[in-house]
Scaffold this active site. Structure first.
Site, PDB file in Angstrom:
ATOM      1  CG  HIS A  75      -2.124  -0.829   1.081  1.00  0.00           C
ATOM      2  ND1 HIS A  75      -3.284  -0.570   1.756  1.00  0.00           N
ATOM      3  CD2 HIS A  75      -2.370  -1.931   0.321  1.00  0.00           C
ATOM      4  CE1 HIS A  75      -4.207  -1.468   1.422  1.00  0.00           C
ATOM      5  NE2 HIS A  75      -3.664  -2.317   0.558  1.00  0.00           N
ATOM      6  CE1 TYR A 204      -4.915   4.401   8.803  1.00  0.00           C
ATOM      7  CE2 TYR A 204      -5.357   4.448  11.151  1.00  0.00           C
ATOM      8  CZ  TYR A 204      -4.651   3.951  10.079  1.00  0.00           C
ATOM      9  OH  TYR A 204      -3.676   3.004  10.282  1.00  0.00           O
ATOM     10  N   PRO A 296      -3.251   1.225  18.838  1.00  0.00           N
ATOM     11  CG  PRO A 296      -4.927  -0.339  18.488  1.00  0.00           C
ATOM     12  CD  PRO A 296      -4.301   0.486  19.534  1.00  0.00           C
ATOM     13  CE  LYS A 300       4.521   4.126  13.246  1.00  0.00           C
ATOM     14  NZ  LYS A 300       4.441   3.430  11.965  1.00  0.00           N
ATOM     15  CE1 TYR A 388       0.108   3.259   7.493  1.00  0.00           C
ATOM     16  CE2 TYR A 388      -0.956   4.302   9.378  1.00  0.00           C
ATOM     17  CZ  TYR A 388      -0.907   3.294   8.426  1.00  0.00           C
ATOM     18  OH  TYR A 388      -1.880   2.307   8.422  1.00  0.00           O
TER      19      TYR A 388
END
Ligand code: FAS
Ligand code: PHB
Length: 400
Positions: A75, A204, A296, A300, A388
């Site tokens: 991704h 998100y 979460p 990570k 990220y």
């Protein structure tokens, strides 16, 4: 009592313990793993889904990356949905060409378990009352009970890979340990289903009803999360109630595309930020969730565990091959530099995307304004992307 000897006794056969065991095996260093539950139970825990490049590289270094590369989904971006708008964060562009991979922790753990079994390496499952001894000496040992007998493993080092509720951190002398903790006033209700993902990339969601996350495990298997109050019980959530609530938090496009179906797994995970300092106690080292926990939101947890394992593996190889203790002496400092940066990002992202009880109405306006700034700023998109995908292993050491 039976007595066995190994070089490294690993407590815990989750991803940290298995990855360390596999790397040590590849380096010709003997390790035994002691695990409290069965292998099937470990595989039944549905957890992480996103791998950073560091984790991918480590799986390759451990010689278990074949299926990950075949089935994992690369991704290059994520989507942020807030105030009815959806924005794509081009992770690849704003991280200088890096991506993440969608590959479930369950699959990663299965690959490591299969490799360990194929190599005929010792993993003692369903070991009870594991205890760690004399780790402040040069002759530490681990004991456990199984089949009505007490067993002892003499070793040079103990790797505490036994997660947040494990015995290793709990055995460290209280005067030698500092713990930092923040418990969040909500949890994540997760649902796994054999339905096609609602979108090509993760979404998100910051919605007035609470956070939501649309994730995936493959083109035919999806993973969704809803922020729920800590008082919620998973039994109170029917599949229909989950899907209805998720739809209320999505935008029209995702609502229209969402394919619902029966849950394969449903669970509520609490959220906390937690760090132990130091991570080394004589000849015992903490790695992974045994030493730290992140909410979460930033994906990570598993990736931090992999970094700890990388540092510990390198240090143990240096000890056995170069007769140098430099690596084990520096283990804690190296891990904590990276841990705190990931903890900060995970905390920041959680504050930005969730509804907190007693939030004033103005807080949601602040969140939307911050998201608006980030989505329209090169610097904003860069800070999200580079954190990220995971900061480089050699990212600047923390200023003293
Ligand atoms: P683990 O907790 O996975 O493994 C520790 C092992 O030690 C377990 O198998 C346990 O049975 C064993 N053990 C414990 N005590 C023992 C004892 N006394 N003797 C022997 N063995 C013992 N991370 C993400 O990135 N994304 C997510 O979505 C996400 N969701 C999560 C949901 C939940 C409910 C939890 C708890 C964690 C989640 N995480 C997530 C984080 C998770 O993926 C961890 O980072 C990852 O499991 C870390 O792996 P380990 O350090 O191996 O710890
Ligand atoms: C998951 O797919 O389980 C997942 C993905 C991203 C996160 C957390 C969990 O931030």
């Amino acid at each position: 009592m039976t007595t066995t000897r190994t070089q490294v006794a690993i407590v815990g056969a989750g991803p940290s313990g298995l990855l360390l065991g596999q790397l040590l095996h590849k380096a010709g260093i003997d390790a035994m793993i002691v695990e409290r539950v069965s292998g099937d139970y470990v595989l039944g825990r549905i957890r992480a889904g996103i791998l950073e490049q560091v984790c991918i590289d480590l799986m390759d270094e451990a010689g278990v990356g074949e299926r990950m590369h075949k089935e994992g989904l690369v991704h290059g971006g994520i989507e942020m949905l807030y105030d009815g708008q959806r924005h794509r964060v081009d992770l690849n562009k704003y991280s200088g060409g890096k991506n993440v991979m969608v590959y479930g922790q369950t699959e990663l753990t299965r690959d490591l378990m299969d490799a360990r079994q194929a190599a005929g390496l010792a993993t003692i499952y369903e070991a009870q009352n594991t205890q760690v001894h004399d780790f402040d000496s040069a002759k530490p040992y681990v004991t456990y009970e199984k089949d009505g007998l007490t067993h002892r493993i003499d070793c040079d080092f103990i790797a505490g890979c036994d997660g947040f509720h494990g015995v290793c951190r709990a055995s460290a002398p209280r005067a030698a340990i500092r713990e930092y903790e923040k418990v969040y006033p909500f949890g994540w209700l997760g649902l796994l289903s054999d339905t096609p993902p609602v979108s090509d990339e993760l979404i998100y969601v910051n919605s007035p009803r609470g956070f939501a996350l649309c994730s995936q495990r493959s083109k035919t298997r999806s993973r969704y999360y809803l922020q729920v109050p800590l008082t919620d019980k998973v039994e109170e959530w029917s599949d229909d109630a989950f899907w209805q609530e998720l739809k209320l938090r999505l935008d029209d496009e995702a609502r229209a595309k969402l394919v619902t179906g029966p849950s394969l797994e449903k669970s509520i995970a609490p959220l906390r930020s937690f760090v132990t300092e130091p991570l080394r106690f004589g000849r015992m080292f903490l790695a992974g969730d045994a030493g730290h926990i992140v909410p979460p939101t930033g994906a990570k947890g598993l990736n931090l565990a992999a970094t700890d394992v990388k540092y510990l593996y390198d240090a143990l190889v240096e000890f056995y091959k170069d007769k140098s203790e430099a690596g084990i002496d520096d283990y804690s400092r190296k891990c904590l530099g990276r841990i705190w940066r990931a903890e900060r990002f995970s905390w920041w992202f959680t504050q930005l995307m969730h509804r907190f009880p007693h939030d004033e109405r103005i807080t949601e306006k602040f969140q939307h304004a911050e998201l608006d700034y980030l989505m329209h700023s090169e610097a904003g998109l860069t800070t999200i992307a580079e954190n990220y995908v995971g900061l480089p292993l050699d990212f600047g050491a923390p200023r003293r």
